[in-house]
Design a protein around this motif. Structure first.
Motif, PDB file in Angstrom:
ATOM      1  N   LYS A   1       0.816  -1.224   0.000  1.00 15.18           N
ATOM      2  CA  LYS A   1       0.000   0.000   0.000  1.00 15.18           C
ATOM      3  C   LYS A   1       0.844   1.266   0.000  1.00 15.18           C
ATOM      4  N   ILE A   2       2.068   1.163  -0.493  1.00 19.33           N
ATOM      5  CA  ILE A   2       2.929   2.322  -0.638  1.00 19.33           C
ATOM      6  C   ILE A   2       2.962   2.719  -2.105  1.00 19.33           C
ATOM      7  N   THR A   3       2.862   4.023  -2.368  1.00 21.26           N
ATOM      8  CA  THR A   3       2.787   4.541  -3.727  1.00 21.26           C
ATOM      9  C   THR A   3       3.987   5.430  -4.022  1.00 21.26           C
ATOM     10  N   LEU A   4       4.613   5.213  -5.180  1.00 21.00           N
ATOM     11  CA  LEU A   4       5.683   6.073  -5.676  1.00 21.00           C
ATOM     12  C   LEU A   4       5.253   6.676  -7.004  1.00 21.00           C
TER      13      LEU A   4
ATOM     14  N   LEU B   1       4.104   8.589 -13.943  1.00 22.16           N
ATOM     15  CA  LEU B   1       4.176   7.145 -13.760  1.00 22.16           C
ATOM     16  C   LEU B   1       3.971   6.857 -12.280  1.00 22.16           C
ATOM     17  N   CYS B   2       3.014   5.993 -12.000  1.00 24.65           N
ATOM     18  CA  CYS B   2       2.630   5.696 -10.616  1.00 24.65           C
ATOM     19  C   CYS B   2       2.888   4.213 -10.343  1.00 24.65           C
ATOM     20  N   SER B   3       3.503   3.891  -9.224  1.00 29.07           N
ATOM     21  CA  SER B   3       3.784   2.515  -8.823  1.00 29.07           C
ATOM     22  C   SER B   3       3.132   2.276  -7.468  1.00 29.07           C
ATOM     23  N   TYR B   4       2.150   1.380  -7.451  1.00 29.11           N
ATOM     24  CA  TYR B   4       1.408   1.055  -6.228  1.00 29.11           C
ATOM     25  C   TYR B   4       1.649  -0.403  -5.883  1.00 29.11           C
ATOM     26  N   MET B   5       2.088  -0.655  -4.658  1.00 28.76           N
ATOM     27  CA  MET B   5       2.366  -2.008  -4.208  1.00 28.76           C
ATOM     28  C   MET B   5       1.069  -2.636  -3.705  1.00 28.76           C
ATOM     29  N   ALA B   6       0.339  -3.278  -4.625  1.00 28.63           N
ATOM     30  CA  ALA B   6      -0.937  -3.889  -4.248  1.00 28.63           C
ATOM     31  C   ALA B   6      -0.737  -5.127  -3.397  1.00 28.63           C
ATOM     32  N   LYS B   7       0.259  -5.973  -3.779  1.00 29.54           N
ATOM     33  CA  LYS B   7       0.585  -7.191  -3.043  1.00 29.54           C
ATOM     34  C   LYS B   7       2.088  -7.230  -2.831  1.00 29.54           C
ATOM     35  N   PRO B   8       2.562  -8.046  -1.908  1.00 30.80           N
ATOM     36  CA  PRO B   8       4.017  -8.117  -1.700  1.00 30.80           C
ATOM     37  C   PRO B   8       4.747  -8.511  -2.974  1.00 30.80           C
TER      38      PRO B   8
ATOM     39  N   SER C   1      -0.282   8.009 -16.625  1.00 31.02           N
ATOM     40  CA  SER C   1      -1.392   8.956 -16.623  1.00 31.02           C
ATOM     41  C   SER C   1      -0.909  10.335 -17.043  1.00 31.02           C
ATOM     42  N   THR C   2      -1.725  10.988 -17.848  1.00 31.93           N
ATOM     43  CA  THR C   2      -1.510  12.398 -18.183  1.00 31.93           C
ATOM     44  C   THR C   2      -2.691  13.251 -17.731  1.00 31.93           C
ATOM     45  N   ALA C   3      -3.544  12.682 -16.871  1.00 29.66           N
ATOM     46  CA  ALA C   3      -4.722  13.395 -16.388  1.00 29.66           C
ATOM     47  C   ALA C   3      -4.635  13.750 -14.913  1.00 29.66           C
ATOM     48  N   HIS C   4      -3.595  13.322 -14.223  1.00 30.26           N
ATOM     49  CA  HIS C   4      -3.461  13.571 -12.782  1.00 30.26           C
ATOM     50  C   HIS C   4      -2.170  14.338 -12.544  1.00 30.26           C
ATOM     51  N   TYR C   5      -2.318  15.570 -12.062  1.00 26.47           N
ATOM     52  CA  TYR C   5      -1.163  16.434 -11.829  1.00 26.47           C
ATOM     53  C   TYR C   5      -0.829  16.545 -10.348  1.00 26.47           C
ATOM     54  N   ARG C   6      -1.713  16.076  -9.495  1.00 21.08           N
ATOM     55  CA  ARG C   6      -1.465  16.075  -8.055  1.00 21.08           C
ATOM     56  C   ARG C   6      -1.663  14.664  -7.518  1.00 21.08           C
ATOM     57  N   GLN C   7      -0.797  14.284  -6.599  1.00 20.79           N
ATOM     58  CA  GLN C   7      -0.842  12.942  -6.066  1.00 20.79           C
ATOM     59  C   GLN C   7      -1.653  12.918  -4.769  1.00 20.79           C
ATOM     60  N   SER C   8      -2.649  12.054  -4.725  1.00 25.12           N
ATOM     61  CA  SER C   8      -3.453  11.866  -3.521  1.00 25.12           C
ATOM     62  C   SER C   8      -3.912  10.422  -3.478  1.00 25.12           C
ATOM     63  N   THR C   9      -4.144   9.918  -2.268  1.00 25.64           N
ATOM     64  CA  THR C   9      -4.591   8.550  -2.046  1.00 25.64           C
ATOM     65  C   THR C   9      -5.840   8.556  -1.191  1.00 25.64           C
ATOM     66  N   ASP C  10      -6.573   7.458  -1.250  1.00 20.07           N
ATOM     67  CA  ASP C  10      -7.801   7.304  -0.476  1.00 20.07           C
ATOM     68  C   ASP C  10      -7.561   6.277   0.621  1.00 20.07           C
ATOM     69  N   PRO C  11      -7.517   6.692   1.895  1.00 22.86           N
ATOM     70  CA  PRO C  11      -7.273   5.726   2.979  1.00 22.86           C
ATOM     71  C   PRO C  11      -8.408   4.729   3.169  1.00 22.86           C
ATOM     72  N   LEU C  12      -9.618   5.073   2.731  1.00 23.34           N
ATOM     73  CA  LEU C  12     -10.744   4.148   2.877  1.00 23.34           C
ATOM     74  C   LEU C  12     -10.707   3.033   1.838  1.00 23.34           C
TER      75      LEU C  12
ATOM     76  N   GLY D   1      -7.747   1.356   0.728  1.00 25.61           N
ATOM     77  CA  GLY D   1      -6.411   0.772   0.735  1.00 25.61           C
ATOM     78  C   GLY D   1      -5.309   1.717   0.326  1.00 25.61           C
ATOM     79  N   PHE D   2      -5.482   3.018   0.516  1.00 23.52           N
ATOM     80  CA  PHE D   2      -4.503   4.035   0.148  1.00 23.52           C
ATOM     81  C   PHE D   2      -4.150   3.956  -1.338  1.00 23.52           C
ATOM     82  N   LYS D   3      -5.134   3.627  -2.153  1.00 22.12           N
ATOM     83  CA  LYS D   3      -4.901   3.570  -3.593  1.00 22.12           C
ATOM     84  C   LYS D   3      -4.823   4.977  -4.166  1.00 22.12           C
ATOM     85  N   PRO D   4      -3.938   5.223  -5.133  1.00 24.10           N
ATOM     86  CA  PRO D   4      -3.852   6.562  -5.735  1.00 24.10           C
ATOM     87  C   PRO D   4      -5.037   6.835  -6.656  1.00 24.10           C
ATOM     88  N   ASP D   5      -5.185   8.100  -7.024  1.00 23.43           N
ATOM     89  CA  ASP D   5      -6.304   8.505  -7.881  1.00 23.43           C
ATOM     90  C   ASP D   5      -6.226   7.863  -9.264  1.00 23.43           C
TER      91      ASP D   5
END
Length: 359
Positions: free
Chosen positions: A140-143, A153-160, A168-179, A181-185
């Motif tokens: 659940k860590i995002t780079l 370029l977004c890297s999300y650790m879904a599983k170990p 993505s070229t549509a997201h200019y700000r990085q945010s995650t949703d804690p509800l 699994g902290f997944k990025p937008d």
């Protein structure tokens, strides 16, 4: 003609999806594909662009395989997306696609034409930094890394040890949703709008006119009819938003009725057709008036021909005279006695010279 009418009749939302449809066909062609992840597994492939909200099919491209004696096509993914999006350039829309289409060059080309792109990326792409592929990260860590402040370029650790890469070229700000699994937008929006073509394919299987056939043009025509019927229902549903449990079924029945009534009305004037009782009963179900007599015409010979055709064909005289229960209908008469006679057992062919024969 179908593609032109599909694009002309509907204005898509700001989110569109590009994906493949594999409609079933197991015949032998150069472009029959085997995709085990699809329900049909064997079939012909069509790349579609669909509205991500209403699942309306906008445009499709048939996969025809490698040409005979030709070379393998390069950058096929970029060509397909640019061809499907050619009428929606400079519109500010966002295209969602899977890892088959996601390349850095495609994202740049769409950005130059004011179209955003969001999609998953295969891990073997050379433009991915090694830091995003590092498996030694917590779950659940995002780079995120940016290039020119517009391609992310977004890297999300879904599983170990299993990072998920997003372009993505549509997201200019990085945010995650804690509800969630902290997944990025990027992942949340992709999961929301990625199923446009898959949902369209699922809706086609519910009500389909396809039949078993070995002719691939006929199989493709069945798919075109299903696409046209679904597109017309989506337009009807948006113009008539009332909820109904069997809304699509009722629409298809009424659509079929309106398509066959003009043809049946034309056939009702043909004596070859309305002389059969079953056809007259079917026409009465659609409230089509069947003429009581032959069509009115000034030609007396034509009226007589209609009357002869409309009458019941007699049985062969020799079968009727015998004690056998066998009967054979015929429309031919003997040239001497003028009795009805069949052409199989009780007649013979005579040959003669033409009138201008020299002998």
């Amino acid at each position: 003609m179908l593609m032109a009418n599909l694009e002309k009749a509907y204005t898509p939302d700001c989110h569109v999806t590009v994906y493949e449809q594999l409609f079933p066909y197991r015949g032998r062609t150069r472009f029959t594909q085997y995709i085990p992840s699809k329900p049909a597994k064997y079939g012909m492939n069509v790349w579609w662009i669909c509205d991500s909200v209403s699942n309306y099919p906008l445009k499709g491209i048939n996969y025809t395989g490698k040409p005979p004696g030709g070379q393998r096509e390069t950058n096929q993914d970029e060509r397909v997306v640019m061809k499907l999006m050619e009428n929606y350039m400079a519109s500010g829309r966002t295209v969602y696609a899977d890892n088959f289409f996601s390349t850095y060059n495609l994202a740049e080309m769409l950005m130059d034409r004011r179209v955003a792109f969001v999609g998953t990326v295969r891990k073997n792409k050379t433009f991915i930094p090694h830091e995003l592929l590092n498996p030694k990260r917590d779950v659940k860590i995002t780079l995120v890394c940016y290039h020119n402040d517009n391609i992310a370029l977004c890297s999300y650790m879904a599983k170990p040890k299993k990072p998920l890469i997003m372009l993505s070229t549509a997201h200019y700000r990085q945010s995650t949703d804690p509800l969630k699994g902290f997944k990025p937008d990027q992942i949340l929006d992709y999961n929301k709008f990625k199923a446009g073509v898959d949902t369209m394919d699922q809706m086609l299987t519910g009500y389909s006119c396809k039949r078993s056939t070995n002719r691939w043009p006929l199989a493709m025509f069945y798919n075109m009819l299903d696409i046209a019927g679904l597109a017309s229902f989506i337009i009807y549903d948006e113009l008539n938003p009332a909820k109904q449990s069997d809304k699509r079924r009722s629409f298809i029945i009424e659509l079929a009725r309106q398509l066959v009534i003009p043809h049946m009305t034309k056939r009702a004037t043909n004596a070859l057709v309305w002389r059969f009782a079953r056809i007259r009963q079917a026409m009465n179900l659609f409230n089509i008036k069947v003429p009581e007599s032959c069509p009115s015409t000034s030609d007396a010979a034509q009226q007589q021909s209609y009357a002869q055709v409309a009458s019941t064909r007699p049985s062969c005289y020799h079968f009727a005279a015998s004690s056998s229960k066998k009967r054979r209908k015929t429309r031919y008469n003997c040239s001497k006695c003028n009795r009805p006679i069949c052409l199989n057992e009780h007649s013979m062919q005579l040959y003669s010279c033409k009138p201008n024969c020299s002998s």
